[in-house]
Design a protein around this motif. Structure first.
Motif, PDB file in Angstrom:
ATOM      1  N   GLY A 140      14.130   7.056  -9.160  1.00  0.00           N
ATOM      2  CA  GLY A 140      13.563   8.395  -9.118  1.00  0.00           C
ATOM      3  C   GLY A 140      12.117   8.530  -9.543  1.00  0.00           C
ATOM      4  N   SER A 141      11.522   7.511 -10.103  1.00  0.00           N
ATOM      5  CA  SER A 141      10.128   7.656 -10.536  1.00  0.00           C
ATOM      6  C   SER A 141       9.193   7.595  -9.333  1.00  0.00           C
ATOM      7  N   THR A 142       8.111   8.333  -9.426  1.00  0.00           N
ATOM      8  CA  THR A 142       7.132   8.347  -8.348  1.00  0.00           C
ATOM      9  C   THR A 142       6.540   6.958  -8.152  1.00  0.00           C
ATOM     10  N   GLY A 143       6.289   6.244  -9.238  1.00  0.00           N
ATOM     11  CA  GLY A 143       5.768   4.880  -9.142  1.00  0.00           C
ATOM     12  C   GLY A 143       6.721   3.960  -8.403  1.00  0.00           C
ATOM     13  N   ALA A 144       8.015   4.095  -8.675  1.00  0.00           N
ATOM     14  CA  ALA A 144       9.009   3.267  -7.982  1.00  0.00           C
ATOM     15  C   ALA A 144       9.048   3.592  -6.488  1.00  0.00           C
ATOM     16  N   CYS A 145       8.867   4.856  -6.151  1.00  0.00           N
ATOM     17  CA  CYS A 145       8.858   5.239  -4.729  1.00  0.00           C
ATOM     18  C   CYS A 145       7.635   4.667  -4.035  1.00  0.00           C
ATOM     19  N   ARG A 146       6.497   4.711  -4.700  1.00  0.00           N
ATOM     20  CA  ARG A 146       5.290   4.117  -4.113  1.00  0.00           C
ATOM     21  C   ARG A 146       5.477   2.614  -3.921  1.00  0.00           C
ATOM     22  N   THR A 147       5.985   1.951  -4.950  1.00  0.00           N
ATOM     23  CA  THR A 147       6.232   0.512  -4.873  1.00  0.00           C
ATOM     24  C   THR A 147       7.229   0.197  -3.771  1.00  0.00           C
ATOM     25  N   GLY A 148       8.316   0.931  -3.721  1.00  0.00           N
ATOM     26  CA  GLY A 148       9.347   0.686  -2.718  1.00  0.00           C
ATOM     27  C   GLY A 148       8.817   0.839  -1.304  1.00  0.00           C
ATOM     28  N   TRP A 149       8.047   1.914  -1.067  1.00  0.00           N
ATOM     29  CA  TRP A 149       7.492   2.117   0.270  1.00  0.00           C
ATOM     30  C   TRP A 149       6.432   1.068   0.575  1.00  0.00           C
ATOM     31  N   ASP A 150       5.442   0.953  -0.317  1.00  0.00           N
ATOM     32  CA  ASP A 150       4.280   0.110  -0.043  1.00  0.00           C
ATOM     33  C   ASP A 150       4.611  -1.369   0.068  1.00  0.00           C
ATOM     34  N   LYS A 151       5.550  -1.839  -0.745  1.00  0.00           N
ATOM     35  CA  LYS A 151       5.772  -3.279  -0.827  1.00  0.00           C
ATOM     36  C   LYS A 151       7.059  -3.774  -0.174  1.00  0.00           C
ATOM     37  N   THR A 152       7.897  -2.862   0.290  1.00  0.00           N
ATOM     38  CA  THR A 152       9.130  -3.322   0.957  1.00  0.00           C
ATOM     39  C   THR A 152       9.434  -2.536   2.226  1.00  0.00           C
ATOM     40  N   ILE A 153       9.537  -1.233   2.134  1.00  0.00           N
ATOM     41  CA  ILE A 153      10.029  -0.428   3.246  1.00  0.00           C
ATOM     42  C   ILE A 153       9.034  -0.331   4.400  1.00  0.00           C
ATOM     43  N   ALA A 154       7.768  -0.060   4.111  1.00  0.00           N
ATOM     44  CA  ALA A 154       6.778   0.196   5.173  1.00  0.00           C
ATOM     45  C   ALA A 154       6.766  -0.910   6.222  1.00  0.00           C
ATOM     46  N   ASP A 155       6.721  -2.153   5.801  1.00  0.00           N
ATOM     47  CA  ASP A 155       6.681  -3.261   6.762  1.00  0.00           C
ATOM     48  C   ASP A 155       7.956  -3.350   7.595  1.00  0.00           C
ATOM     49  N   GLN A 156       9.097  -3.092   6.987  1.00  0.00           N
ATOM     50  CA  GLN A 156      10.354  -3.205   7.717  1.00  0.00           C
ATOM     51  C   GLN A 156      10.572  -2.063   8.703  1.00  0.00           C
ATOM     52  N   LEU A 157       9.793  -0.982   8.561  1.00  0.00           N
ATOM     53  CA  LEU A 157       9.863   0.133   9.506  1.00  0.00           C
ATOM     54  C   LEU A 157       8.667   0.139  10.454  1.00  0.00           C
ATOM     55  N   ASP A 158       7.961  -0.976  10.501  1.00  0.00           N
ATOM     56  CA  ASP A 158       6.793  -1.113  11.379  1.00  0.00           C
ATOM     57  C   ASP A 158       7.123  -2.152  12.454  1.00  0.00           C
ATOM     58  N   SER A 159       7.143  -1.704  13.699  1.00  0.00           N
ATOM     59  CA  SER A 159       7.510  -2.573  14.818  1.00  0.00           C
ATOM     60  C   SER A 159       6.573  -3.751  14.991  1.00  0.00           C
ATOM     61  N   ARG A 160       5.410  -3.707  14.369  1.00  0.00           N
ATOM     62  CA  ARG A 160       4.432  -4.791  14.499  1.00  0.00           C
ATOM     63  C   ARG A 160       4.650  -5.908  13.481  1.00  0.00           C
ATOM     64  N   THR A 161       5.536  -5.697  12.500  1.00  0.00           N
ATOM     65  CA  THR A 161       5.789  -6.698  11.467  1.00  0.00           C
ATOM     66  C   THR A 161       6.599  -7.850  12.034  1.00  0.00           C
ATOM     67  N   ARG A 162       6.107  -9.054  11.832  1.00  0.00           N
ATOM     68  CA  ARG A 162       6.777 -10.266  12.302  1.00  0.00           C
ATOM     69  C   ARG A 162       7.052 -11.188  11.120  1.00  0.00           C
ATOM     70  N   PRO A 163       8.115 -11.934  11.118  1.00  0.00           N
ATOM     71  CA  PRO A 163       8.908 -12.273  12.286  1.00  0.00           C
ATOM     72  C   PRO A 163       9.990 -11.247  12.618  1.00  0.00           C
TER      73      PRO A 163
END
Length: 179
Positions: A140-163
């Motif tokens: 629930g912390s804002t820092g954890a949400c930023r970390t979760g999005w920036d360092k894990t989720i964003a790439d996995q929801l980006d069709s350009r991320t390989r492999p």
């Protein structure tokens, strides 16, 4: 961080955000707002944002509705992943998963360790797939949400991320359901 493919095109996804909290409202929900800002800045579409009490059945009701909605491709929740008596997001969400994304919680705690040290062991962040919908549950912390999005989720929801990323699977599921 994933590697981007030079020839792949970005595919926007439809994302719902669930804030789990007994105390937050729209004005004080900085964690949910951080996720909304990040997903929109990345080019995705916010389908809906809801705040529910830390109650297993309220969480399951909202999440189940989104899982059944073919327009919702991703659900990101924030809150309820700790160890207090009211933290029940893993207990609410895990039974809804068809498959667990074990690596999500593992990676989140690894990257979180760099920021908060051993306190990360108290995070029960988890992810899973349900009816072709990807679900990520963050603290629930804002820092954890930023970390979760920036360092894990964003790439996995980006069709350009390989492999690999989740986008092709989400698009295939949507195509199969619309036939």
């Amino acid at each position: 961080m994933g590697h981007a493919s030079a020839d792949a095109q970005f595919v926007p996804l439809n994302i719902a955000v669930l804030t789990v909290s007994d105390t937050r409202n729209e004005e004080t929900d900085t964690s949910g707002q951080a996720l909304v800002e990040r997903l929109q800045d990345a080019g995705h579409t916010l389908v809906e944002k809801v705040i529910v009490k830390d109650d297993i059945y309220q969480m399951r009701a909202v999440t189940s509705q989104w899982i059944a909605d073919p327009e919702v491709q991703v659900i990101i929740s924030t809150g309820g992943t700790g160890f207090t008596s009211r933290d029940s997001t893993p207990e609410a969400m895990a039974p809804l998963f068809d498959k667990e994304i074990e690596g999500f919680g593992e990676l989140f705690r690894q990257v979180s360790y760099e920021e908060i040290g051993t306190s990360t062991i108290q995070s029960r962040a988890l992810g899973g797939l349900a009816n072709g919908t990807v679900i990520f549950c963050l603290p629930g912390s804002t820092g954890a949400c930023r970390t979760g999005w920036d360092k894990t989720i964003a790439d996995q929801l980006d069709s350009r991320t390989r492999p690999c990323n989740f986008v092709a699977m989400l698009m295939k599921h949507r195509t199969n359901n619309s036939q």
